[in-house]
Design a protein around this motif. Structure first.
Motif, mmCIF file in Angstrom:
data_model
loop_
_atom_site.group_PDB
_atom_site.id
_atom_site.type_symbol
_atom_site.label_atom_id
_atom_site.label_comp_id
_atom_site.label_asym_id
_atom_site.label_seq_id
_atom_site.Cartn_x
_atom_site.Cartn_y
_atom_site.Cartn_z
ATOM 1 N N UNK A 137 0.836 -1.255 -0.015
ATOM 2 C CA UNK A 137 -0.143 -0.020 0.011
ATOM 3 C C UNK A 137 0.898 1.251 -0.087
ATOM 4 N N UNK A 138 0.721 2.101 -0.713
ATOM 5 C CA UNK A 138 1.409 3.491 -0.798
ATOM 6 C C UNK A 138 1.057 4.504 0.294
ATOM 7 N N UNK A 139 2.012 5.107 0.557
ATOM 8 C CA UNK A 139 1.928 5.838 1.712
ATOM 9 C C UNK A 139 0.951 6.806 1.710
ATOM 10 N N UNK A 140 0.481 7.326 0.637
ATOM 11 C CA UNK A 140 -0.739 8.268 0.012
ATOM 12 C C UNK A 140 -2.019 7.386 0.582
ATOM 13 N N UNK A 141 -2.131 6.359 0.292
ATOM 14 C CA UNK A 141 -3.350 5.391 0.460
ATOM 15 C C UNK A 141 -3.353 5.242 2.083
ATOM 16 N N UNK A 142 -2.390 4.902 2.751
ATOM 17 C CA UNK A 142 -2.261 4.725 4.281
ATOM 18 C C UNK A 142 -2.714 5.979 4.692
ATOM 19 N N UNK A 143 -2.472 7.288 4.341
ATOM 20 C CA UNK A 143 -2.613 8.537 4.988
ATOM 21 C C UNK A 143 -4.293 8.733 4.654
ATOM 22 N N UNK A 144 -4.618 8.562 3.409
ATOM 23 C CA UNK A 144 -6.090 8.720 3.311
ATOM 24 C C UNK A 144 -6.962 7.819 4.274
ATOM 25 N N UNK A 145 -6.559 6.505 4.280
ATOM 26 C CA UNK A 145 -7.044 5.731 5.305
ATOM 27 C C UNK A 145 -7.110 6.156 6.845
#
Length: 110
Positions: free
Chosen positions: A45-53
């Motif tokens: 999972x990309x860092x952006x996806x983690x932050x969005x979550x």
């Protein structure tokens, strides 16, 4: 007691001595750990996806807190947030008011 200590110490020294042979170092350097699966590109999972979550979870938590505060306020305004002792006291007061009105009604009839 000291005899047991010495035996343990000798055994440790013996084991460590066997494990530090050149054959062991060669085996260790060639060894591949098959127990740990390597991550596939699909599951990473990309860092952006983690932050969005994380941001979504934070928003949901804030929303729940707001809803909880509104619920508590509505319970207070509806007088539902009382303890059982407070409810018993209010019931007792209402019963005494009812008794007073019944007495007045009976007096008025007589």
């Amino acid at each position: 007691m000291s005899n047991a200590w010495n035996q343990t110490r000798r055994m440790k020294r013996f084991t460590v001595g066997l494990m530090t042979t050149p054959e062991y170092y060669g085996w260790q350097s060639k060894r591949v750990n098959d127990n740990i699966p390597e991550p596939s590109e699909e599951s990473v999972q990309s860092m952006e996806e983690c932050l969005k979550g994380k941001n979504k979870a934070d928003e949901d938590l804030d929303s729940l807190k707001t809803d909880y505060k509104k619920l508590r306020l509505s319970m207070r305004t509806a007088r539902l947030g009382k303890t059982s002792e407070q409810w018993l006291q209010e019931i007792h007061e209402e019963k005494s008011k009812t008794d007073r009105w019944e007495r007045k009604f009976q007096e008025a009839q007589t």
